[in-house]
Design a protein around this motif. Structure first.
Motif, PDB file in Angstrom:
ATOM      1  N   ILE A 141       0.841  -1.205   0.000  1.00  0.00           N
ATOM      2  CA  ILE A 141       0.000   0.000   0.000  1.00  0.00           C
ATOM      3  C   ILE A 141       0.872   1.250   0.000  1.00  0.00           C
ATOM      4  CG2 ILE A 141      -1.660   1.324   1.349  1.00  0.00           C
ATOM      5  CD1 ILE A 141      -2.800  -1.352   2.327  1.00  0.00           C
ATOM      6  N   ALA A 142       1.903   1.245   0.843  1.00  0.00           N
ATOM      7  CA  ALA A 142       2.787   2.414   0.920  1.00  0.00           C
ATOM      8  C   ALA A 142       3.503   2.648  -0.407  1.00  0.00           C
ATOM      9  CB  ALA A 142       3.800   2.223   2.043  1.00  0.00           C
ATOM     10  N   TYR A 143       3.930   1.576  -1.041  1.00  0.00           N
ATOM     11  CA  TYR A 143       4.658   1.702  -2.313  1.00  0.00           C
ATOM     12  C   TYR A 143       3.766   2.287  -3.407  1.00  0.00           C
ATOM     13  CZ  TYR A 143       7.973   0.402  -5.989  1.00  0.00           C
ATOM     14  OH  TYR A 143       8.865   0.427  -7.034  1.00  0.00           O
ATOM     15  N   GLN A 144       2.478   1.888  -3.409  1.00  0.00           N
ATOM     16  CA  GLN A 144       1.543   2.388  -4.408  1.00  0.00           C
ATOM     17  C   GLN A 144       1.092   3.820  -4.133  1.00  0.00           C
ATOM     18  OE1 GLN A 144       0.861   0.964  -7.222  1.00  0.00           O
ATOM     19  NE2 GLN A 144       1.988  -0.908  -6.739  1.00  0.00           N
ATOM     20  N   SER A 145       1.439   4.358  -2.972  1.00  0.00           N
ATOM     21  CA  SER A 145       1.044   5.736  -2.653  1.00  0.00           C
ATOM     22  C   SER A 145       1.751   6.756  -3.531  1.00  0.00           C
ATOM     23  CB  SER A 145       1.319   6.040  -1.177  1.00  0.00           C
ATOM     24  OG  SER A 145       2.717   6.113  -0.918  1.00  0.00           O
ATOM     25  N   LEU A 263       4.344  13.805   4.813  1.00  0.00           N
ATOM     26  CA  LEU A 263       5.678  13.389   5.242  1.00  0.00           C
ATOM     27  C   LEU A 263       5.641  11.945   5.732  1.00  0.00           C
ATOM     28  CD1 LEU A 263       8.645  14.055   5.892  1.00  0.00           C
ATOM     29  CD2 LEU A 263       7.879  14.809   8.159  1.00  0.00           C
ATOM     30  N   ALA A 264       4.654  11.626   6.566  1.00  0.00           N
ATOM     31  CA  ALA A 264       4.525  10.250   7.078  1.00  0.00           C
ATOM     32  C   ALA A 264       4.284   9.260   5.948  1.00  0.00           C
ATOM     33  CB  ALA A 264       3.394  10.189   8.101  1.00  0.00           C
ATOM     34  N   LEU A 265       3.406   9.625   5.012  1.00  0.00           N
ATOM     35  CA  LEU A 265       3.080   8.728   3.902  1.00  0.00           C
ATOM     36  C   LEU A 265       4.307   8.448   3.043  1.00  0.00           C
ATOM     37  CD1 LEU A 265       0.908   7.190   2.342  1.00  0.00           C
ATOM     38  CD2 LEU A 265       0.399   9.299   1.092  1.00  0.00           C
ATOM     39  N   ASN A 266       5.110   9.468   2.780  1.00  0.00           N
ATOM     40  CA  ASN A 266       6.268   9.284   1.912  1.00  0.00           C
ATOM     41  C   ASN A 266       7.451   8.640   2.624  1.00  0.00           C
ATOM     42  OD1 ASN A 266       5.852  10.491  -0.966  1.00  0.00           O
ATOM     43  ND2 ASN A 266       4.768  11.852   0.430  1.00  0.00           N
ATOM     44  N   ILE A 267       7.545   8.822   3.927  1.00  0.00           N
ATOM     45  CA  ILE A 267       8.549   8.060   4.670  1.00  0.00           C
ATOM     46  C   ILE A 267       8.196   6.576   4.629  1.00  0.00           C
ATOM     47  CG2 ILE A 267       9.411   7.580   6.990  1.00  0.00           C
ATOM     48  CD1 ILE A 267       9.403  10.557   7.526  1.00  0.00           C
ATOM     49  N   ALA A 268       6.896   6.271   4.749  1.00  0.00           N
ATOM     50  CA  ALA A 268       6.460   4.877   4.633  1.00  0.00           C
ATOM     51  C   ALA A 268       6.803   4.327   3.252  1.00  0.00           C
ATOM     52  CB  ALA A 268       4.958   4.785   4.894  1.00  0.00           C
TER      53      ALA A 268
END
Length: 358
Positions: A141-145, A263-268
């Motif tokens: 999920i994080a990678y597809q963000s 920021l949190a989403l892209n760190i993930a």
């Protein structure tokens, strides 16, 4: 004393410049594809649907050109921002195929050796993820963000009328994609999963083994047609997920309501990239450097050039310093100056020119 607004870019990058760059990029990609004997599959039905949607967007943009309401202005800007960004993504992905066809060998040995020098154990990272199904889901999920963050940013820019910021973001993304493709020719790689892992694969990441499978076929001219909706990432180094994450963070940072969530989403996404993107840590470090170079080049160098072209005057060291200073730096300079004097006056004039709040 002046205060820094939530988000400010004093100079609007001309839209025709972006359109011209996109047009030149299209011609370059078509030339590369012709040279590599690769074409877009004309029979793909999903691709045809996207063409219909693209035509509808162009028609809507023409109709909305003289926006008569705030809603029409938001729709017009959204079409502009999303359309230009989508074309850059499309052309970059398409270009990676003929570019890959013109490469030779793989540089995984050097990339993996650089990782070992930094004490980064890709196999250990992969083993940990492969042993935890919930982590696999979270990473996927994080990678597809990578598709989610730009939609949020471009939507915000359209809604708030921040065309200058949107164009800077789009221009930075285009320049970063160009640098990435150039560096890809210097260090093609098949990725750590193909290079380091031997035997049965317990967990297949999002990027799978596409580099190792598709690049040799392209080099041998065994791939002649590709579908736009099934393009795969062929660039291992630099990591374009890392490039994107850093650019997304730079664009989101001045926006208070979006700063911390994005920021949190892209760190993930960055944490998911080594396994899901099958990238070496070295790829990611180079990708971060590419993003920083592209951002500085566009936000400082290109904007300074535009400003000089608009107001050709004699060289003034103080004026040049102030024009190239960030908003926060201007505030700090003003705070250190006496209330009167030529330097304070010049700083106040620059603050007034940018429209900062007094």
């Amino acid at each position: 004393m002046a205060t820094l607004p939530e988000y400010h870019s004093p100079i609007l990058l001309p839209g025709r410049w972006l359109v011209a760059v996109i047009g030149i990029s299209l011609l370059a990609v078509l030339a590369l594809m012709s040279r590599a004997q690769v074409e877009i599959d004309p029979r793909n039905l999903v691709d045809r649907l996207f063409v219909v949607l693209a035509i509808a967007a162009v028609v809507a943009r023409i109709v909305l050109r003289p926006a008569r309401s705030r809603g029409q202005r938001i729709a017009r800007d959204a079409i502009d921002h999303v359309g230009l960004f989508a074309l850059i993504c499309l052309f970059g992905a398409l270009a990676s195929y003929p570019v890959a066809a013109d490469t030779s060998g793989f540089d995984d040995f050097a990339l993996e050796r650089a990782d070992r020098l930094m004490r980064f154990n890709w196999i250990g990272w992969y083993d940990f993820v492969a042993a935890h199904p919930l982590l696999q889901l979270a990473e996927s999920i994080a990678y597809q963000s990578i598709f989610v963050t730009p939609a949020i940013l471009l939507g915000y820019f359209a809604y708030s009328g921040k065309r200058a910021e949107a164009r800077l973001f789009i221009a930075s993304f285009w320049f970063a994609a160009l640098i990435t493709l150039v560096l890809f020719t210097l260090a093609p790689a098949e990725g750590p999963l193909a290079y380091l892992w031997h035997g049965r694969i317990p967990y297949m990441p999002e990027s799978a083994l596409y580099q190792a499978q598709i690049i040799p076929l392209l080099r041998q001219h065994e791939v002649h047609q590709i579908a736009v909706t099934s393009l795969h990432g062929l660039v291992c180094a630099p990591s374009f997920h890392t490039v994107s994450a850093v650019l997304f963070i730079i664009a989101a940072w001045p926006i208070r309501r979006l700063r911390w969530p994005l920021l949190a989403l892209n760190i993930a996404m960055l944490l998911a990239t080594p396994v899901e993107g099958t990238h070496y840590l070295t790829d990611m470090i180079v990708g971060a450097a590419v993003a920083l170079v592209a951002s500085v080049a566009v936000r400082r160098g290109l904007l300074a050039l535009i400003e000089e072209l608009r107001e050709p005057v004699g060289f003034d060291p103080l004026r040049t310093l102030l024009r190239r200073s960030r908003d926060s730096e201007l505030i700090q300079l003003l705070a250190r100056e006496p209330s009167s004097g030529p330097r304070a006056t010049a700083i106040l004039q620059e603050i007034d020119r940018r429209g900062l709040d007094g």
